[in-house]
Design an enzyme around this catalytic site. Structure first.
Site, short mmCIF file in Angstrom:
data_model
loop_
_atom_site.label_atom_id
_atom_site.label_comp_id
_atom_site.label_asym_id
_atom_site.label_seq_id
_atom_site.Cartn_x
_atom_site.Cartn_y
_atom_site.Cartn_z
N LYS A 68 0.82 -1.22 0.00
CA LYS A 68 0.00 0.00 0.00
C LYS A 68 0.86 1.28 0.00
O LYS A 68 0.47 2.28 -0.60
CB LYS A 68 -0.97 -0.01 1.19
CG LYS A 68 -2.02 -1.11 1.06
CD LYS A 68 -2.99 -1.11 2.23
CE LYS A 68 -3.87 -2.36 2.16
NZ LYS A 68 -4.83 -2.45 3.26
N ASP A 104 -9.82 1.97 2.71
CA ASP A 104 -9.83 1.26 4.01
C ASP A 104 -10.35 2.18 5.11
O ASP A 104 -11.13 1.77 5.97
CB ASP A 104 -8.41 0.82 4.41
CG ASP A 104 -7.90 -0.35 3.59
OD1 ASP A 104 -8.71 -1.16 3.12
OD2 ASP A 104 -6.66 -0.45 3.42
#
Ligand code: NDP
Length: 261
Positions: A68, A104
Site C-alpha cells: 500500500k 480502508d
C-alpha cells in the site's frame, strides 16, 4: 465495452476481492455501462507495481499487503485522505494517469458511524492503524494509539497520542480496535489482565481480522459487543467499486455481502 481490474498483493491467493467485485460487475453490468472482470496478481517486486498495472492494461486495481505504501509512491495523483495516510489501496486509471485512493479508512468508518463513539483506543501502529487513526480524527472521534514497541510509534507521534504499555495510563475508551497481526499467530496483542482492565470500561471491541474469531474478540465478548473485520472488508470493496465505476452505487455493499455468503 470491457474493463479489467485486479488486486495486487503477496500473498494473494486468499483474497476475497475477486469474488466480491466479479459478482457486483456481473449483477450491475447494465447499470454501469461496461463488462468488468477482476483477477488477482501475485506481485514479487514492489518496484514493478505501476509497470505491472500498465502491462496488464488495467482500468483499476486494489492493492493489499504489503504494497500500500508503494502504491502511494507510484500513484500519479493521490486523492483524499490517502494523502495523509500515505498509503493507497485503490487505483483508477483516468486520462492515462494513475489516481490513488484509500478506501480502508472510510470503509472502516462506515461500519462504526452509527454508534456515536467519542474516543477510541487503537491497538497496533501499522498501516491499518494509521488509516483508522486519520479517519477517526477527521470524524472527531479522538484516537489514541497503543503499540507493543516504539519504532512505528515514532512516525505517528506528531499527529496522535501514542503509547507503549510502559508509559500508557489506563483510561476509559468507548471503542477498542485491534489492528495488530497478533491474531495471525493466534495470540492476544497484550497481556490478558491488561486488556481485561481496558475492556471492562469500554463500550465496544473491534478486530480487523475476519477469517476467524480472534483471541482478542474471544476475550472481549465477555465484556462488550464485538465486531470483526468482515464488514470493513466489504465496505472498502464497495467504495473501490464506486471509484471503478465513477458513480455512486448504493447496492454495492449488499451485493458484495451476498457474494461472500
Ligand atoms: P502491519 O504489518 O502494518 O502492522 C502490524 C502491527 O501489529 C504492528 O503495530 C505490530 O507491532 C503489531 N503486532 C504484530 N504482531 C504482534 C504481536 N504478536 N503482539 C502485539 N502486536 C503485534 O499490518 P496492517 O496494519 O497492514 O494489518 C494488520 C491486520 O489488519 C492484518 O491482520 C490485516 O489482515 C488486517 N486488515 C484487515 C482489513 C479489513 O478490511 N478487514 C484491512 C486492512 C488490514 P510492532 O510495531 O511492534 O511490530
Amino acid at each position: 465495452m470491457n474493463k479489467q481490474f485486479c488486486v495486487f498483493g503477496n500473498p494473494i491467493a486468499h483474497s476475497l476481492s475477486p469474488q466480491m467485485h466479479n459478482f457486483a460487475f456481473e449483477f450491475l453490468q447494465n447499470d454501469i455501462g461496461f463488462r468488468g472482470s477482476y483477477g488477482r496478481y501475485l506481485l514479487k517486486d514492489a518496484d514493478n507495481l505501476a509497470k505491472s498495472f500498465y502491462d496488464l492494461r488495467l482500468d483499476g486495481a486494489n492493492i493489499t499487503l504489503p504494497f500500500k505504501e508503494n502504491a502511494f509512491e507510484q500513484s500519479d495523483r493521490v486523492e483524499g485522505i490517502a494523502q495523509k495516510i500515505q498509503a493507497v489501496n485503490t487505483w483508477v486509471l483516468r486520462d492515462k494517469k494513475i489516481y490513488g485512493y484509500n478506501t480502508d479508512a472510510e470503509g472502516f468508518y462506515q461500519t462504526i458511524k452509527d454508534f456515536n463513539f467519542k474516543n477510541a483506543l487503537i491497538l497496533g501502529a501499522g498501516g491499518s492503524a494509521k488509516a483508522i487513526a486519520f479517519i477517526l480524527q477527521e470524524k472527531k472521534i479522538t484516537p489514541t494509539i497503543l503499540n507493543r514497541s516504539l519504532e512505528r510509534i515514532r512516525l505517528l507521534q506528531k499527529d496522535f497520542d501514542c503509547f507503549t504499555p510502559h508509559n500508557f495510563k489506563a483510561q476509559q475508551f468507548d471503542l477498542i480496535i485491534n489492528t495488530t497481526s497478533a491474531s495471525l499467530k493466534n495470540t492476544l496483542p497484550f497481556e490478558k489482565e491488561f486488556l481485561q482492565d481496558l475492556l471492562c470500561n469500554a463500550k465496544y471491541a473491534y478486530d480487523l481480522m475476519y477469517a476467524k474469531q480472534t483471541p482478542f474478540l474471544q476475550l472481549a465478548k465477555s465484556f462488550v459487543p464485538i465486531k470483526d473485520g468482515r464488514d470493513m472488508l466489504i465496505a472498502q470493496g464497495a467504495l473501490a467499486f464506486e471509484l471503478f465505476c465513477a458513480k455512486k452505487i448504493p447496492q454495492a455493499f449488499s451485493l458484495m455481502q451476498k457474494a461472500l455468503q
